[in-house]
Design an enzyme around this catalytic site. Structure first.
Site, short mmCIF file in Angstrom:
data_model
loop_
_atom_site.label_atom_id
_atom_site.label_comp_id
_atom_site.label_asym_id
_atom_site.label_seq_id
_atom_site.Cartn_x
_atom_site.Cartn_y
_atom_site.Cartn_z
CE LYS A 122 -1.98 2.33 3.09
NZ LYS A 122 -2.33 2.78 4.45
CG ASP A 140 -7.45 3.14 2.78
OD1 ASP A 140 -8.36 3.03 2.21
OD2 ASP A 140 -7.49 4.32 3.51
#
Ligand code: SF4
Length: 213
Positions: A122, A140
Site C-alpha cells: 500500500k 487501505d
C-alpha cells in the site's frame, strides 16, 4: 451480485461528483519525506501525522541525516502517533537502505520500494501514485470496506485481491482518483459504523445499503 466493470466505474464517478477534490490528506513534500509520511500513517490518522512531520523533517532533512539518527531522538518527534517505536525504527532503517542501495533517491518501481523497511504494497502504491504519477490502486481500510459493501469485490477478498479486481474493473486513468474518492467516501459517506445509506446516491446498486434501509 457483484458490480460489473461499468457499475464499478460508474460508482467511482458518482463518488467523484460528491468529492471532486478528493486527494491525499498527507502534507505533500518531496518523495523522500512523503514516503516517510506514508510509513508513519499506518494505523493512525493523516492529521496526526501532519502534526509531527514539520519538526521531524526540519530536523532530518535527507536520508543521510536519518540514517545516522538515534532511535530515541526520532521517537521523541513522533511519540504522539501509534506504533511510534516501530515506526522510528523503520524510518531509520529505510533511510539507511535508501543511502546504501539507491544513493538516497526514492526508487520508482513497486518492487524496489517494497524492498525498503516499513514499505508494504500500500505504501509503495501511494508513493508511486502521489510522487511519480504512476497509476496504482492503493487499498487501505476505507477502500477495502467500500469495495466490499458495494459488491465491487467478494466480501472475503484480501487486500491484494481487492487491488487486482479494482485494477481490472476500473480504467487505468481512474486508479489514482478512484483510490482517493473511495477513501473520502469511506470517511464521510460510507463510514464503518454509521454509513449514510438512506441519503446515498449509490443505494440502488449497493447490496449492503439495501440490507440496511
Ligand atoms: Fe455505503 Fe450505504 Fe452507500 Fe452502500 S448505500 S455505499 S453501504 S453508504
Amino acid at each position: 451480485m457483484m458490480l460489473s466493470s461499468e457499475e464499478t466505474t460508474h460508482a467511482i464517478e458518482v463518488m467523484g461528483e460528491m468529492f471532486p477534490n478528493a486527494t491525499t490528506s498527507l502534507t505533500k513534500t518531496d518523495p523522500y519525506h512523503f514516503m516517510l509520511s506514508v510509513i508513519l500513517s499506518a494505523q493512525t490518522t493523516d492529521k496526526a501525522v501532519n502534526l509531527v512531520t514539520p519538526a521531524l523533517f526540519e530536523r532530518y532533512k535527507d536520508p543521510v541525516d536519518l540514517a545516522n539518527a538515534s532511535q530515541a531522538e526520532v521517537e521523541s518527534y513522533i511519540k504522539t502517533i501509534g506504533l511510534y517505536r516501530n515506526k522510528a525504527r523503520f524510518l531509520i532503517k529505510c533511510s539507511q537502505e535508501l543511502v546504501e542501495r539507491f544513493d538516497g533517491v526514492v526508487p520508482k518501481t513497486r518492487k524496489e520500494l517494497m524492498s525498503l523497511s516499513g514499505v508494504g504494497r500500500k505504501t509503495a502504491d501511494v508513493v508511486l501514485a502521489e510522487c511519480f504519477g504512476i497509476p496504482a490502486f492503493a487499498v487501505d481500510t476505507h477502500v477495502s470496506r467500500v469495495a466490499k459493501r458495494l459488491g465491487m469485490v467478494p466480501v472475503d477478498s484480501d487486500v491484494l485481491t481487492i487491488e487486482k479486481i479494482l485494477m481490472q474493473k476500473v480504467p487505468q486513468d481512474l486508479w489514482i482518483k478512484g483510490h482517493h474518492r473511495m477513501i473520502f467516501w469511506g470517511r464521510y459517506q460510507c463510514m464503518a459504523r454509521n454509513p449514510k445509506c438512506r441519503s446515498c446516491p449509490l443505494l440502488d446498486i449497493c447490496p449492503e445499503g439495501r440490507s440496511r434501509v
